[in-house]
Every structure is written in structure tokens, then in C-alpha cells.
Design a protein around this motif. Structure first.
Motif, PDB file in Angstrom:
ATOM      1  N   LEU A 266       0.814  -1.208   0.000  1.00 40.83           N
ATOM      2  CA  LEU A 266       0.000   0.000   0.000  1.00 40.83           C
ATOM      3  C   LEU A 266       0.854   1.267   0.000  1.00 40.83           C
ATOM      4  O   LEU A 266       0.441   2.301  -0.536  1.00 40.83           O
ATOM      5  CB  LEU A 266      -0.932  -0.004   1.216  1.00 40.83           C
ATOM      6  N   GLU A 267       2.049   1.191   0.610  1.00 44.60           N
ATOM      7  CA  GLU A 267       2.889   2.384   0.716  1.00 44.60           C
ATOM      8  C   GLU A 267       3.685   2.665  -0.552  1.00 44.60           C
ATOM      9  O   GLU A 267       3.730   3.804  -1.021  1.00 44.60           O
ATOM     10  CB  GLU A 267       3.840   2.240   1.915  1.00 44.60           C
ATOM     11  N   ASP A 268       4.353   1.630  -1.086  1.00 47.66           N
ATOM     12  CA  ASP A 268       5.187   1.902  -2.270  1.00 47.66           C
ATOM     13  C   ASP A 268       4.807   1.081  -3.501  1.00 47.66           C
ATOM     14  O   ASP A 268       5.451   1.163  -4.545  1.00 47.66           O
ATOM     15  CB  ASP A 268       6.675   1.697  -1.940  1.00 47.66           C
ATOM     16  N   GLY A 269       3.738   0.280  -3.375  1.00 46.16           N
ATOM     17  CA  GLY A 269       3.228  -0.439  -4.543  1.00 46.16           C
ATOM     18  C   GLY A 269       4.049  -1.625  -4.990  1.00 46.16           C
ATOM     19  O   GLY A 269       3.860  -2.117  -6.105  1.00 46.16           O
ATOM     20  N   SER A 270       4.977  -2.119  -4.141  1.00 42.31           N
ATOM     21  CA  SER A 270       5.829  -3.233  -4.566  1.00 42.31           C
ATOM     22  C   SER A 270       5.658  -4.443  -3.663  1.00 42.31           C
ATOM     23  O   SER A 270       5.290  -4.326  -2.482  1.00 42.31           O
ATOM     24  CB  SER A 270       7.296  -2.796  -4.567  1.00 42.31           C
ATOM     25  N   TYR A 271       5.927  -5.616  -4.231  1.00 48.73           N
ATOM     26  CA  TYR A 271       5.912  -6.863  -3.461  1.00 48.73           C
ATOM     27  C   TYR A 271       6.803  -7.870  -4.163  1.00 48.73           C
ATOM     28  O   TYR A 271       7.236  -7.671  -5.306  1.00 48.73           O
ATOM     29  CB  TYR A 271       4.485  -7.408  -3.341  1.00 48.73           C
TER      30      TYR A 271
END
Length: 465
Positions: A266-271
Motif C-alpha cells: 500500500l505504501e510503495d506499490g511493490s511486493y
């Protein structure tokens, strides 16, 4: 051949209107084999009679019938059923006629001999459009002034639906809160269908149903060899959702480790997939839902405060049904109508007494329980009119007993449950134990404890089982 499509699983009802018996036979056979339910008519009058008697999702209409020519039939159907899609069929197709039919509200225009592949796709699209429009119209009624008397001006649903309209067009993170059965997933789907992402996937990640050890893999996916049994790459919920919408259902059940990883998305859009060192970008809109008191979970250290604030950008509270009893009437009618149509039943009517009985019920399962109740009534009612006795029989609800039951001790309630089960099962103790979910020996001890023995009108000997 009609192309396979999941929409047929709902067994949509199609009215085929044509005076050519052979053509009706061929078309109805094709449609029935594709999974649709077909009704037939050979004239406009017969078609209008059928439409008045039963609900349909689509009409296939020949433009030339014994009692009508041109677009007369189309106008007549549209006048009575303005939202019902009509596909015009004719062997006399001209551009002018097609234009006229479309101006009169036809969904589409096809010529004979029929191209069944094209007809199949048009049928599919028309029914999908009808189903989607029905759902959207029903949800939009909560925010339309002319329908305030249906939704109820003192309920939270009107406010909730106003927020749905407001957030649907953005990518704002939404947190849906409400008791089990209040319709959180339905609202999430409505947000998706009203959004620019409507043609993209809508994926539900049930956080309460997935085993803890599989949750990270299911949520983010894994690469081949990431762990024992990972014989191939696996796409998780975020990847599957793509540019669509991901619903994190019952997010209050997530463990703390996974909460941290959701927060990162949610914070930086990465996983990252399990077993991979490559960062992937999330493109999906995230909606979360829960029935749990997240504030209390935060106090107990079971839910991250930073994740809560990330999710709680636009909270939408769905009130329980007991707080909006004035809405029960219209919800009950809607569910009954939907269930009757889905089961190919005739339209059913709720009496004022039946509605009063429904309004007396506590509805601890909220809209889900009410919907299930209406479905059972649609299936089991022997008459077209449903009265209070039908409702109370189904709900096992006797208003005069409520205050009495509230005064009983637990032992008294247990004794009554045993007596009721014995009477219902003619004293068969083996079946009674099974029905109560206890062993036969436990039942024998309970009978002795509560003094339930010989002398009962239905009493049978120990061997009578």
C-alpha cells in the motif's frame, strides 16, 4: 456452437418469438444446449402474455409476425418492459429497418439465415448487460431521492451508497466495516463495477479461510522451487487482480508478518513472490473488509496501527439489518423476486402479515440470512401468496415465546431441546442423539439428569432405536 461463458450458469430465461415452427425448434435447441432456459411464442399477443406471467432476461423477436409487422412488437414490449433487451430477427433485413429498430430501443439486429456464432455472442452480451444493469440500478436506488421511501431515510445504507458513488471513480483505498452478512462483498463488487476498472478482474482474497502457512504464497505468489512442493511458478492474488480490484476480505484475520507486507504494497506499490528477489509492481486497487473491531485489535497488539490508517482512507460502515428494519420489506421482496426468477418459479407475493413476521425476526445473519430465508420460501411455498404462518414456520419463530425463553436457565433450555427432539423423532434415542450432536450415552445421562423417562406419550424402550 455458442461459445462457453459462465453467465449461463445462472440459467438466464430467454423468450423466443417467431411464427416459423422449424426455426423456433432449431434456435431453442441451440440455446437450450448452451444452458439457457427457453420459452417460445408464435405471436406478439402470446409473447406479451408470457412476459406478463414470467420474468425473462432477453427476447429474440421476429420482426414479422401474424399479428404485427415492422417494429410494432418491439414498441409494445418496450412499453411494458423498458429495461428488457430485445434482439430483432428477420429475413427481410435492410439498413433502414435496422436503423429504425435500433432507434426504437432494440439491443441488436440480426438477419436470417442466422449466424449462430454471432447470435451466441450477442445473446451473451445482452444478458450480461441486463444482469449488470439490474444490480447497478438496485444499488443506485439508495442514493436517488425518488427511492428514499424504499431504502429508509433513517438508515446508514443511504449514506453508505452515497459514499460508494463518490469513491467508485477513484483509486482510493476503501475499508468496508460491518457484521457478517451485511453485504460487504456486494458493496465491494459494486465499487468495482461502477469504476473505470469494471472490465478488469475482481479478485477476492479471503484472509480468514486460507491457512496461515499458505497465506503469503496465496497473496503474493511463489516461484518454482521456493519450498517443497513448489513445482511451478504460482500467481498470487495481487498478480491475478492485475489492473482490476483486489478485495482483502476479513483483513482483521491476517497475521502480523503478513500485515507488514500488505502495508508495504500500500505504501510503495511493490511486493515479491515467495522465493524471488525481484520486486513486482502492484497495479490493482485495494479494498479491505472486516467484521472485527480493529481498534480493539490494535489495543491488544494484534493489528498494526500504520496498516489501519493506510486502509482507513475511506471507511464505509454497513449497518446491521436490525438497525434498519424499515428496509426489510423491500429487501425481502427483492430477494424473493430474484430467487423465484432463478428457480423458474412464478412471481410470489408477501402479505402484510408475512412482512410483519419478517420484521420481528432478529436477523443475526443480516442480509445473508434474509436472502437464504427468501430462497427457501421460494422453493417450499405451495401457494403464490406467502403469509405470516409460512414465515414463522420457516423461521421456527413464535413471538410469544421470546420473553419466556429469556427467563429460562441453560439447563431448562437444554431439557426443552431434548424433549423437542425426542418428540420430533418419535422417541428414537439414537436419532435424537445424532440430531443433537451428542453421543447416545451422553443422551442417556441427560435423560436421567432431567428426569425424562417412561410415561412420555412418545416414549419407547431402550431397544427402540
Amino acid at each position: 456452437m455458442f461459445p462457453p461463458k459462465s453467465v449461463r450458469e445462472s440459467a438466464a430465461h430467454i423468450l423466443l418469438v417467431d411464427d416459423d415452427d422449424n426455426l423456433r425448434l432449431i434456435v431453442s435447441d441451440r440455446l437450450a444446449n448452451a444452458g439457457y432456459r427457453i420459452a417460445e411464442a408464435s405471436s406478439l399477443r402470446e409473447a406479451l402474455d408470457q412476459l406478463d406471467r414470467e420474468s425473462h432476461q432477453l427476447v429474440l423477436l421476429d420482426i414479422y409476425l401474424p399479428d404485427q409487422t415492422g417494429t410494432e412488437g418491439l414498441r409494445a414490449i418496450r412499453a411494458r418492459h423498458p429495461s428488457l433487451p430485445v434482439i430483432i430477427m428477420t429475413a427481410h433485413g435492410t439498413i433502414d429497418m435496422a436503423v429504425e429498430a435500433m432507434k426504437e430501443g432494440a439491443y441488436e439486429f440480426v438477419t436470417k439465415p442466422l449466424d449462430f456464432k454471432r447470435l451466441g455472442m450477442l445473446v451473451e452480451r445482452a444478458i450480461e448487460s441486463k444482469q449488470l444493469q439490474t444490480e447497478i440500478d438496485y444499488l443506485r436506488r439508495a442514493t436517488d431521492e425518488p427511492f428514499t421511501e424504499i431504502i429508509g431515510v433513517d438508515t446508514g445504507l443511504k449514506h453508505a451508497m452515497a459514499l460508494v458513488d463518490r469513491v467508485a471513480g477513484s483509486d482510493t483505498t476503501v475499508l468496508l466495516r460491518g457484521e457478517t452478512g451485511t453485504g460487504k462483498e456486494v458493496i465491494a463488487r459494486a465499487i468495482h463495477r461502477l469504476s473505470p476498472r469494471r472490465t478488469k478482474p475482481f479478485v477476492v482474497a479471503n484472509c480468514a479461510a486460507i491457512p496461515r502457512e499458505l497465506m503469503e504464497s496465496e497473496m503474493f505468489g511463489h516461484v518454482r522451487g521456493a519450498f517443497t512442493g513448489a513445482i511451478a511458478d504460482h500467481a498470487g492474488f495481487f498478480e491475478t487482480a492485475g489492473n482490476g480490484t483486489l478485495l482483502l476480505d476479513e483483513i482483521g484475520d491476517l497475521n502480523m508478518d503478513l500485515q507488514a507486507k500488505i502495508l508495504r504494497v500500500l505504501e510503495d506499490g511493490s511486493y515479491r513472490k515467495v522465493g524471488s528477489s525481484t520486486n513486482l509492481r502492484n497495479r490493482a486497487r485495494v479494498i479491505a473488509s472486516t467484521h472485527q473491531p480493529l481498534e480493539k485489535l490494535m489495543e491488544e497488539g494484534r493489528f498494526r496501527e500504520d496498516l489501519f490508517y493506510r486502509l482507513n482512507v475511506m471507511p464505509i460502515h454497513l449497518p446491521p439489518l436490525r438497525e434498519r428494519r424499515e428496509d426489510i420489506r423491500e429487501f425481502a421482496k427483492y430477494f424473493l423476486r430474484t430467487c423465484a426468477c432463478g428457480n423458474n418459479s412464478r412471481e410470489m407475493i408477501l402479505t402484510e402479515g408475512a412482512i410483519a413476521a419478517l420484521e420481528e425476526h432478529p436477523w443475526r445473519g443480516n442480509l445473508r440470512e434474509l436472502r437464504n430465508c427468501m430462497e427457501r420460501l421460494a422453493l417450499t411455498a405451495t401457494a403464490r401468496t406467502i403469509d405470516a404462518a409460512d414465515v414463522r414456520l420457516l423461521l421456527h419463530h413464535r413471538p410469544e415465546e421470546e420473553q419466556y425463553l429469556a427467563t429460562l436457565r441453560l439447563q431448562d433450555l437444554e431439557r426443552q431441546a431434548i424433549l423437542a427432539a425426542l418428540e420430533r423423532l418419535d422417541g428414537n434415542r439414537t436419532k435424537t442423539a445424532e440430531a443433537l450432536g451428542i453421543g447416545r450415552r451422553t443422551l442417556q445421562n441427560k435423560l436421567k439428569q432431567y428426569g425424562i423417562s417412561a410415561g412420555m406419550p412418545w416414549d419407547k424402550s431402550e431397544s427402540a432405536s
